[in-house]
Design a protein around this motif. Structure first.
Motif, PDB file in Angstrom:
ATOM      1  N   GLU A 159       0.815  -1.559  -0.071  1.00 22.25           N
ATOM      2  CA  GLU A 159       0.362   0.493   0.042  1.00 22.25           C
ATOM      3  C   GLU A 159       0.496   1.260   0.100  1.00 22.25           C
ATOM      4  O   GLU A 159       0.530   2.059  -0.555  1.00 22.25           O
ATOM      5  CB  GLU A 159      -1.232   0.000   1.324  1.00 22.25           C
ATOM      6  N   GLU A 160       1.661   0.683   0.279  1.00 22.55           N
ATOM      7  CA  GLU A 160       2.905   2.603   0.547  1.00 22.55           C
ATOM      8  C   GLU A 160       3.903   2.775  -0.399  1.00 22.55           C
ATOM      9  O   GLU A 160       3.723   3.772  -0.716  1.00 22.55           O
ATOM     10  CB  GLU A 160       3.685   2.110   1.349  1.00 22.55           C
ATOM     11  N   ILE A 161       4.036   1.638  -1.249  1.00 22.27           N
ATOM     12  CA  ILE A 161       4.336   2.417  -2.973  1.00 22.27           C
ATOM     13  C   ILE A 161       3.499   2.378  -3.244  1.00 22.27           C
ATOM     14  O   ILE A 161       3.561   3.624  -4.391  1.00 22.27           O
ATOM     15  CB  ILE A 161       5.185   0.345  -3.176  1.00 22.27           C
ATOM     16  N   GLU A 162       2.163   1.783  -3.197  1.00 26.51           N
ATOM     17  CA  GLU A 162       1.231   2.295  -4.691  1.00 26.51           C
ATOM     18  C   GLU A 162       1.318   3.450  -4.201  1.00 26.51           C
ATOM     19  O   GLU A 162       0.627   4.666  -5.214  1.00 26.51           O
ATOM     20  CB  GLU A 162       0.164   1.209  -4.306  1.00 26.51           C
ATOM     21  N   LYS A 163       0.298   3.772  -3.077  1.00 29.57           N
ATOM     22  CA  LYS A 163       0.481   5.590  -2.105  1.00 29.57           C
ATOM     23  C   LYS A 163       1.592   6.003  -2.544  1.00 29.57           C
ATOM     24  O   LYS A 163       1.014   7.940  -3.082  1.00 29.57           O
ATOM     25  CB  LYS A 163       0.331   5.643  -0.701  1.00 29.57           C
ATOM     26  N   SER A 164       2.670   6.077  -2.789  1.00 33.96           N
ATOM     27  CA  SER A 164       3.919   6.379  -3.473  1.00 33.96           C
ATOM     28  C   SER A 164       3.973   7.483  -4.819  1.00 33.96           C
ATOM     29  O   SER A 164       4.447   7.906  -4.834  1.00 33.96           O
ATOM     30  CB  SER A 164       5.513   5.963  -3.005  1.00 33.96           C
ATOM     31  N   LEU A 165       3.269   5.889  -5.603  1.00 33.98           N
ATOM     32  CA  LEU A 165       3.174   6.214  -7.065  1.00 33.98           C
ATOM     33  C   LEU A 165       2.597   6.729  -7.776  1.00 33.98           C
ATOM     34  O   LEU A 165       2.231   8.115  -8.324  1.00 33.98           O
ATOM     35  CB  LEU A 165       2.919   4.885  -7.192  1.00 33.98           C
ATOM     36  N   GLU A 166       0.761   6.659  -6.793  1.00 31.36           N
ATOM     37  CA  GLU A 166      -0.220   8.127  -6.861  1.00 31.36           C
ATOM     38  C   GLU A 166       0.622   9.066  -6.551  1.00 31.36           C
ATOM     39  O   GLU A 166       0.207  10.771  -7.127  1.00 31.36           O
ATOM     40  CB  GLU A 166      -1.726   7.476  -6.109  1.00 31.36           C
ATOM     41  N   VAL A 167       1.077   9.933  -5.193  1.00 35.12           N
ATOM     42  CA  VAL A 167       2.380  10.727  -5.104  1.00 35.12           C
ATOM     43  C   VAL A 167       3.364  11.500  -6.247  1.00 35.12           C
ATOM     44  O   VAL A 167       3.181  12.978  -6.853  1.00 35.12           O
ATOM     45  CB  VAL A 167       2.357  10.819  -4.001  1.00 35.12           C
ATOM     46  N   LEU A 168       3.577  10.131  -6.412  1.00 31.97           N
ATOM     47  CA  LEU A 168       4.765  10.112  -7.976  1.00 31.97           C
ATOM     48  C   LEU A 168       3.791  11.246  -9.429  1.00 31.97           C
ATOM     49  O   LEU A 168       4.455  12.218  -9.908  1.00 31.97           O
ATOM     50  CB  LEU A 168       5.324   9.555  -8.332  1.00 31.97           C
TER      51      LEU A 168
END
Length: 302
Positions: A159-168
């Motif tokens: 979830e943290e990886i996915e959230k970081s990609l969304e922020v990116l």
């Protein structure tokens, strides 16, 4: 044979314990095993134990801390084999080395499967003179800046990886491309870029495989550039990463990449990083990246 365990109890959201790591290492039948937690004062003095192999239980940040000790110590050889037990969130270094996150299947052979690892050196900043992963400017340090101000530590790793990609995605949409001049291998490259990275490993940030062919032991960096006119392609690619069907062929059409040994970068804006650390107060200027070959060794599985 003497073993040293370096354990970061805060890596991987505390899903592993000291006892788990010690039990695993005990299977190696070492003559002596020493333990050090990165939360303890003076843990860096483990070099005085003169271990034959180091078991590092932590993420990329812990790898960097241990590398710093090995590179600066006068008591221990920097080539002392390091066996990573990847327990961080991204684990970009271990992913490049193809080290599985399930250390139950890891091997104890510390000779046959050693992987040489180059170190990068940077001149032009007051701190962070070496790097293991990447140094560069643009959207990724801008992402790091955004993430530091967010509360996403309660998420799972995925979830943290996915959230970081969304922020990116949001960072790329709104990032103002900066002018850069790159001098390397006898040529000069200039233009406005979303990203300028000198990569020692394959991955950056939230498991973004920016340099698929990078080999941290081959005596070269991968210089990776994404110009302003590729913004829409980059946005599409990140969205595909979130949806888990990104294609390496799309990446090839989006980036300019070349193998280099030494590079001078003039970057006209802020947002510069060395590994996962931002260069504070940078508002434009130049820095030089050079190669220090084969300074470290990691134990690698089959």
């Amino acid at each position: 044979m003497k073993a040293q365990i370096i354990y970061n109890p805060t890596s991987g959201k505390n899903r592993h314990t000291k006892e788990d790591v010690e039990k695993f290492v005990s299977k190696g039948n070492f003559s002596k095993v020493k333990f050090a937690s990165t939360e303890e004062e003076h843990w860096e003095r483990f070099d005085a134990n003169h271990p034959d192999v180091i078991f590092l239980a932590g993420g990329d940040g812990t790898v960097h801390k241990v590398a710093k000790v090995l590179l600066e110590s006068k008591k221990i050889d920097s080539h002392t084999p390091v066996h990573i037990l990847p327990m961080g969130t991204a684990n970009n270094i271990s992913k490049t080395l193809r080290i599985g996150s399930s250390y139950i299947s890891h091997r104890f052979n510390t000779v046959k499967y050693l992987k040489r690892f180059d170190v990068g050196r940077v001149k032009g900043f007051r701190e962070r003179e070496f790097f293991l992963e990447a140094v560069g400017a643009g959207v990724f340090p801008a992402l790091v800046s955004r993430i530091k101000n967010m509360q996403i530590t309660s998420f799972s790793k995925s979830e943290e990886i996915e959230k970081s990609l969304e922020v990116l995605l949001d960072v790329v949409r709104n990032f103002k491309a900066q002018r850069a001049v790159i001098k390397t291998e006898g040529i000069t490259i200039s233009g406005h870029f979303l990203l300028v990275e000198v990569m020692n490993i394959q991955y950056i940030g939230p498991n973004f495989e920016l340099a698929p062919t990078a080999n941290p032991g081959d005596g070269y960096f991968d210089l990776v550039l994404i110009p302003e006119e590729k913004r829409e392609q980059l946005l599409d690619y990140i969205q595909k990463m979130i949806e888990e069907f990104a294609d390496e062929e799309d990446l090839k059409d989006m980036v300019f990449s070349m193998r280099v040994k030494k590079t001078e970068i003039q970057w006209d804006g802020p947002d510069v990083h060395v590994d996962d650390e931002l260069i504070q107060g940078f508002s434009g200027g130049s820095f030089v990246v050079d190669l220090d070959p084969e300074r470290l060794k990691f134990v690698k599985d089959l």
